[in-house]
Design a protein around this motif. Structure first.
Motif, PDB file in Angstrom:
ATOM      1  N   ALA A  35       0.819  -1.211   0.000  1.00  0.00           N
ATOM      2  CA  ALA A  35       0.000   0.000   0.000  1.00  0.00           C
ATOM      3  C   ALA A  35       0.854   1.262   0.000  1.00  0.00           C
ATOM      4  N   CYS A  36       1.825   1.340   0.882  1.00  0.00           N
ATOM      5  CA  CYS A  36       2.565   2.595   1.045  1.00  0.00           C
ATOM      6  C   CYS A  36       3.975   2.534   0.467  1.00  0.00           C
ATOM      7  N   ASP A  37       4.397   1.367  -0.005  1.00  0.00           N
ATOM      8  CA  ASP A  37       5.708   1.201  -0.639  1.00  0.00           C
ATOM      9  C   ASP A  37       6.871   1.439   0.319  1.00  0.00           C
ATOM     10  N   ARG A  38       6.624   1.339   1.600  1.00  0.00           N
ATOM     11  CA  ARG A  38       7.708   1.445   2.569  1.00  0.00           C
ATOM     12  C   ARG A  38       7.989   0.071   3.160  1.00  0.00           C
ATOM     13  N   VAL A  39       9.202  -0.101   3.611  1.00  0.00           N
ATOM     14  CA  VAL A  39       9.593  -1.382   4.199  1.00  0.00           C
ATOM     15  C   VAL A  39       8.825  -1.599   5.501  1.00  0.00           C
ATOM     16  N   ILE A  40       8.390  -2.825   5.695  1.00  0.00           N
ATOM     17  CA  ILE A  40       7.751  -3.222   6.957  1.00  0.00           C
ATOM     18  C   ILE A  40       8.867  -3.681   7.884  1.00  0.00           C
ATOM     19  N   ALA A  41       9.190  -2.866   8.849  1.00  0.00           N
ATOM     20  CA  ALA A  41      10.331  -3.132   9.729  1.00  0.00           C
ATOM     21  C   ALA A  41      10.074  -4.365  10.577  1.00  0.00           C
ATOM     22  N   ARG A  42      11.153  -4.966  11.016  1.00  0.00           N
ATOM     23  CA  ARG A  42      11.013  -6.217  11.768  1.00  0.00           C
ATOM     24  C   ARG A  42      10.304  -6.023  13.104  1.00  0.00           C
ATOM     25  N   ASP A  43      10.293  -4.809  13.617  1.00  0.00           N
ATOM     26  CA  ASP A  43       9.554  -4.568  14.871  1.00  0.00           C
ATOM     27  C   ASP A  43       8.147  -4.019  14.611  1.00  0.00           C
ATOM     28  N   ASP A  44       7.726  -3.996  13.326  1.00  0.00           N
ATOM     29  CA  ASP A  44       6.335  -3.665  13.005  1.00  0.00           C
ATOM     30  C   ASP A  44       5.506  -4.946  12.908  1.00  0.00           C
ATOM     31  N   ILE A  45       4.179  -4.767  12.918  1.00  0.00           N
ATOM     32  CA  ILE A  45       3.273  -5.887  12.648  1.00  0.00           C
ATOM     33  C   ILE A  45       3.041  -5.948  11.139  1.00  0.00           C
ATOM     34  N   GLU A  46       3.165  -7.122  10.575  1.00  0.00           N
ATOM     35  CA  GLU A  46       2.918  -7.319   9.146  1.00  0.00           C
ATOM     36  C   GLU A  46       1.678  -8.180   8.954  1.00  0.00           C
ATOM     37  N   VAL A  47       0.828  -7.771   8.012  1.00  0.00           N
ATOM     38  CA  VAL A  47      -0.315  -8.588   7.627  1.00  0.00           C
ATOM     39  C   VAL A  47      -0.049  -9.093   6.218  1.00  0.00           C
ATOM     40  N   GLU A  48      -0.138 -10.389   6.035  1.00  0.00           N
ATOM     41  CA  GLU A  48       0.089 -10.979   4.726  1.00  0.00           C
ATOM     42  C   GLU A  48      -1.167 -11.720   4.304  1.00  0.00           C
ATOM     43  N   CYS A  49      -1.501 -11.598   3.021  1.00  0.00           N
ATOM     44  CA  CYS A  49      -2.613 -12.372   2.495  1.00  0.00           C
ATOM     45  C   CYS A  49      -2.332 -12.660   1.030  1.00  0.00           C
ATOM     46  N   ASP A  50      -3.089 -13.562   0.449  1.00  0.00           N
ATOM     47  CA  ASP A  50      -2.982 -13.835  -0.974  1.00  0.00           C
ATOM     48  C   ASP A  50      -4.144 -13.170  -1.682  1.00  0.00           C
ATOM     49  N   ASP A  51      -3.889 -12.653  -2.878  1.00  0.00           N
ATOM     50  CA  ASP A  51      -5.032 -12.221  -3.685  1.00  0.00           C
ATOM     51  C   ASP A  51      -5.642 -13.467  -4.346  1.00  0.00           C
ATOM     52  N   LEU A  52      -6.639 -13.250  -5.197  1.00  0.00           N
ATOM     53  CA  LEU A  52      -7.384 -14.402  -5.713  1.00  0.00           C
ATOM     54  C   LEU A  52      -6.564 -15.230  -6.687  1.00  0.00           C
ATOM     55  N   THR A  53      -5.440 -14.707  -7.159  1.00  0.00           N
ATOM     56  CA  THR A  53      -4.563 -15.491  -8.029  1.00  0.00           C
ATOM     57  C   THR A  53      -3.431 -16.137  -7.260  1.00  0.00           C
ATOM     58  N   GLY A  54      -3.410 -15.953  -5.949  1.00  0.00           N
ATOM     59  CA  GLY A  54      -2.365 -16.553  -5.137  1.00  0.00           C
ATOM     60  C   GLY A  54      -1.134 -15.683  -4.966  1.00  0.00           C
ATOM     61  N   ARG A  55      -1.180 -14.470  -5.504  1.00  0.00           N
ATOM     62  CA  ARG A  55      -0.051 -13.546  -5.350  1.00  0.00           C
ATOM     63  C   ARG A  55       0.008 -13.049  -3.910  1.00  0.00           C
ATOM     64  N   PRO A  56       1.151 -13.124  -3.262  1.00  0.00           N
ATOM     65  CA  PRO A  56       1.209 -12.656  -1.875  1.00  0.00           C
ATOM     66  C   PRO A  56       1.192 -11.135  -1.786  1.00  0.00           C
TER      67      PRO A  56
END
Ligand SMILES: [Zn+2]
Length: 76
Positions: A35-56
């Protein structure tokens, strides 16, 4: 996080409107948020999901919440 950028990504299809079937929440992987094109730092919370084609898709927690809210406000 810039709401205009998120809305533009939804308009151009960079970010899908379809709801992801599964999501995972965990520590940041030092990869770039869709969404924001910034790195998700290791001390941040990351949400990961797949779109309908399986792209992470990876987001900061706050960016994921904004994506969810935008899709709910303006469904495809
Ligand atoms: Zn983000």
């Amino acid at each position: 996080m810039d709401i205009d950028r998120l809305q533009q990504k939804l308009r151009t299809g960079t970010l899908p409107r379809a709801r992801a079937p599964r999501t995972w929440v965990g520590p940041g992987s030092a990869r770039v948020c869709m969404a924001c094109d910034r790195v998700i730092a290791r001390d941040d919370i990351e949400v990961e999901c797949d779109d309908l084609t399986g792209r992470p898709l990876r987001f900061h927690q706050s960016c994921f919440d904004m994506w969810e809210a935008e899709r709910a406000a303006d469904p495809a």
